[in-house]
Design an enzyme around this catalytic site. Structure first.
Site, PDB file in Angstrom:
ATOM      1  N   SER A  64      75.528  79.148  72.963  1.00 39.60           N
ATOM      2  CA  SER A  64      75.022  77.916  73.532  1.00 39.60           C
ATOM      3  C   SER A  64      75.920  77.287  74.600  1.00 39.60           C
ATOM      4  O   SER A  64      76.157  77.896  75.635  1.00 39.60           O
ATOM      5  CB  SER A  64      74.778  76.953  72.372  1.00 39.60           C
ATOM      6  N   ASN A 372      74.070  64.304  73.099  1.00 35.20           N
ATOM      7  CA  ASN A 372      74.300  65.450  73.987  1.00 35.20           C
ATOM      8  C   ASN A 372      73.019  66.112  74.517  1.00 35.20           C
ATOM      9  O   ASN A 372      73.082  67.070  75.267  1.00 35.20           O
ATOM     10  CB  ASN A 372      75.198  66.487  73.302  1.00 35.20           C
ATOM     11  N   PRO A 457      85.886  66.783  62.889  1.00 35.72           N
ATOM     12  CA  PRO A 457      86.155  68.162  63.314  1.00 35.72           C
ATOM     13  C   PRO A 457      84.875  68.780  63.864  1.00 35.72           C
ATOM     14  O   PRO A 457      83.812  68.599  63.277  1.00 35.72           O
ATOM     15  CB  PRO A 457      86.571  68.856  62.017  1.00 35.72           C
ATOM     16  N   SER A 458      84.962  69.490  64.985  1.00 33.74           N
ATOM     17  CA  SER A 458      83.781  70.160  65.536  1.00 33.74           C
ATOM     18  C   SER A 458      83.344  71.271  64.595  1.00 33.74           C
ATOM     19  O   SER A 458      84.167  71.874  63.918  1.00 33.74           O
ATOM     20  CB  SER A 458      84.126  70.754  66.907  1.00 33.74           C
ATOM     21  N   GLY A 459      82.054  71.537  64.587  1.00 37.16           N
ATOM     22  CA  GLY A 459      81.547  72.662  63.789  1.00 37.16           C
ATOM     23  C   GLY A 459      81.198  73.854  64.664  1.00 37.16           C
ATOM     24  O   GLY A 459      80.608  74.822  64.194  1.00 37.16           O
TER      25      GLY A 459
HETATM   26  C1  G16 Z   1      75.372  72.673  68.390  1.00 37.08           C
HETATM   27  C2  G16 Z   1      74.442  71.946  67.443  1.00 37.08           C
HETATM   28  C3  G16 Z   1      74.340  70.487  67.828  1.00 37.08           C
HETATM   29  C4  G16 Z   1      75.749  69.865  67.904  1.00 37.08           C
HETATM   30  C5  G16 Z   1      76.659  70.717  68.802  1.00 37.08           C
HETATM   31  C6  G16 Z   1      78.108  70.265  68.778  1.00 37.08           C
HETATM   32  O1  G16 Z   1      74.845  72.595  69.687  1.00 37.08           O
HETATM   33  O2  G16 Z   1      73.163  72.549  67.492  1.00 37.08           O
HETATM   34  O3  G16 Z   1      73.560  69.829  66.873  1.00 37.08           O
HETATM   35  O4  G16 Z   1      75.676  68.581  68.413  1.00 37.08           O
HETATM   36  O5  G16 Z   1      76.646  72.070  68.373  1.00 37.08           O
HETATM   37  O6  G16 Z   1      78.577  70.363  67.464  1.00 37.08           O
HETATM   38  P1  G16 Z   1      80.117  70.132  67.117  1.00 37.08           P
HETATM   39  O7  G16 Z   1      80.430  68.764  67.633  1.00 37.08           O
HETATM   40  O8  G16 Z   1      80.159  70.243  65.622  1.00 37.08           O
HETATM   41  O9  G16 Z   1      80.901  71.191  67.842  1.00 37.08           O
HETATM   42  P2  G16 Z   1      74.720  73.879  70.639  1.00 37.08           P
HETATM   43  O10 G16 Z   1      73.987  73.394  71.851  1.00 37.08           O
HETATM   44  O11 G16 Z   1      76.131  74.312  70.935  1.00 37.08           O
HETATM   45  O12 G16 Z   1      73.975  74.849  69.804  1.00 37.08           O
END
Ligand code: G16
Length: 501
Positions: A64, A372, A457-459
């Protein structure tokens, strides 16, 4: 299960020694070269999930918004939602199992999740334009095949397109035809009708400049263009022919830097928008005649859609329960405006489309957007049936026309969704560890007017995300910097302390 074949094939997709990965906000994400075994195993998992729910499951190979060198995998459940959370743990177990334990783990999952191994399995696969994606999707196919699953490889598609295919397949075509042509036809038909129903805007209002993040969006929009009404003109930028994916462009870049992407030349009042790498986020923007940049991010999109829907629902005279779902990243003013001025209830959930989608299902009309740019609107089955009935049978012209607009909205909106030291609570707005961090943030927030800040923390990446808002841009930047220093010191930071953006 053919144990010998499983052994042979898993040896072709070895797990790097000592590597442990977790199912994150949207599946697994890391450097592409570490993902071959994960893809093979997610092929296995998709077969098990398909047998468990007796339906087609989707696998999208994409990282993504992350850099081109990364990759990842998103699993899609039968109605186009993200993989059910109860299976995330199985995904993590399979991804991290040593090769010799693989068969045992599969057997355990089958027992725990009541998987009937005799059932047939069907998996749809899609991938983004990353150089690593084709090979990784072959690893997914190996995983599916070794457990005897059937698959259909759609090749290069956007994430929303794969979600759509899975939903169409599992609803026996009720949602649409499970082909790209079916997707373009369904969306363009509803869009054309909506345009006819909307007041005629100036000529320039039907032109749109689109930053495709050098990703799949460019390819798919070019395919879709012939289906658009002829007065709608789109101009594609960052189409992937020259530059790297997501580099200095795309929805994430525009949102974070609050400026246009590289390569898109913007004239005053021209409408522009940006996708991310797999085209499941969108943000809009324009520059006014003084040169000032205006961003219409997920918060503003949710607000505009809510205003539009609220008016239509009032016209059709239906008392449908409508709500907006946001995350902690939503700007405080958008939340206040929706609650206090629009009088629409707002709910806050954890980051991740899967959480927003789940909550939005609780209402007749659930509008959900992350700041976002991820989001959509969900209509309950009862609301949809009522609206379609009114659009057909209502005697009052005004009510019937409003119902028709709503009906086209339902068809246009792709309702399927994408479903460590710092630990958080309260929809991730409050840090519970490390000790003292939340108190420090509270004290910093008090120094600024109309301010809010949180950390989580980011996922999807190995980073801690910091959010700050305040009465002015300077104050928001200063607060963000102070919070980042607090995180750095209290979370045992290594290397150079963070610098302001
Ligand atoms: C993914 C998720 C989104 C989330 C984003 C950032 O987006 O589908 O719901 O907002 O990651 O997540 P994090 O802040 O935990 O890194 P994408 O567009 O990368 O698939």
């Amino acid at each position: 299960m053919d144990s010998e074949a499983l052994k042979k094939y898993s040896a072709l997709h070895p797990k790097p020694a000592g590597l442990t990965l977790h199912y994150g906000t949207a599946g697994f994400r890391t450097k592409a070269e570490q993902l071959d075994h994960v893809m093979f195993r997610m092929g296995l998992l998709a077969v098990l999930r398909s047998k468990a729910v007796v339906a087609t499951i989707g696998i999208m190979v994409t990282a993504s918004h992350n850099p081109e060198e990364d990759n990842g995998v998103k699993l899609v459940d039968p109605l186009g939602e993200m993989l059910h959370p109860s299976w995330e743990e199985y995904a993590t177990q399979l991804a991290n199992a040593e090769e010799r334990e693989l068969q045992k783990i599969i057997t355990e999952i089958c027992q725990k999740a009541a998987v009937n191994q005799q059932k047939d399995a069907s998996v749809f696969i899609g991938r983004d334009t990353r150089p690593s994606s084709e090979k990784l999707s072959q690893s997914v196919i190996d995983g599916i095949s070794v457990l005897g699953g059937q698959y259909h490889d759609y090749g290069l598609v956007t994430t929303p397109q794969l979600h759509y295919m899975v939903c169409c397949q599992n609803t026996q075509g009720q949602y649409g035809k499970a082909t790209l042509e079916g997707y373009y036809e369904k969306l363009s038909k509803a869009f054309t009708e909506l345009i006819k129903q909307s007041p005629s805007p100036g000529e320039s209002q039907r032109h749109l400049k689109i930053d495709c993040a050098n990703g799949i969006g460019a390819l798919k929009l070019s395919e879709m263009e012939p289906y658009f009404p002829k007065e709608v003109l789109i101009h594609l930028y960052n189409d992937g022919t020259k530059e790297k994916l997501n580099h200095l462009c795309g929805a994430d870049f525009v949102k974070v830097h609050q400026k246009p992407p590289r390569g898109l030349d913007m004239k005053p009042n021209e409408r522009c928008c940006s996708f991310d790498g797999d085209a499941d986020r969108i943000v809009y923007y324009y520059k006014d005649t003084t040169g000032h940049f205006h961003l219409i991010d997920g918060d503003k999109i949710a607000t505009l859609i809510s205003i539009f829907l609220k008016e239509l629902l009032a016209k059709v005279g239906q008392t449908l329960k409508m709500a907006v779902v946001q995350t902690a990243y939503a700007n405080g003013s958008s939340t206040r405006y929706i609650e206090e001025t629009l009088k629409v209830p707002v709910h806050c959930v954890k980051t991740g489309v899967k959480h927003l989608h789940h909550k939005a299902h609780e209402f007749d009309v659930g509008v959900y957007f992350e700041a976002n740019g991820h989001g959509t609107v969900l209509f309950s089955k009862a609301a949809e049936t009522k609206i379609r009935q009114l659009a057909k049978e209502e005697k009052d012209d005004e009510k019937r026309e409003a119902a028709k607009v709503l009906e086209n909205m339902i068809d246009l909106i792709n309702q399927v969704a994408d479903r460590r030291v710092i630990d958080t609570t309260d929809a991730e707005r409050h840090a519970v560890t490390p000790p003292g961090l939340q108190e420090k943030i509270d004290a910093l927030v008090k120094k600024y007017k109309l301010s809010r800040a949180f950390v989580r923390p980011s996922g999807t990446e190995d980073v801690v995300r910091i959010y700050a808002e305040a009465d002015t841009q300077e104050n928001a930047d200063a607060l963000a910097h102070e919070v980042s220093l607090a995180v750095y010191h209290l979370a045992g930071g290594k290397g150079a302390p963070p610098q302001p953006l």
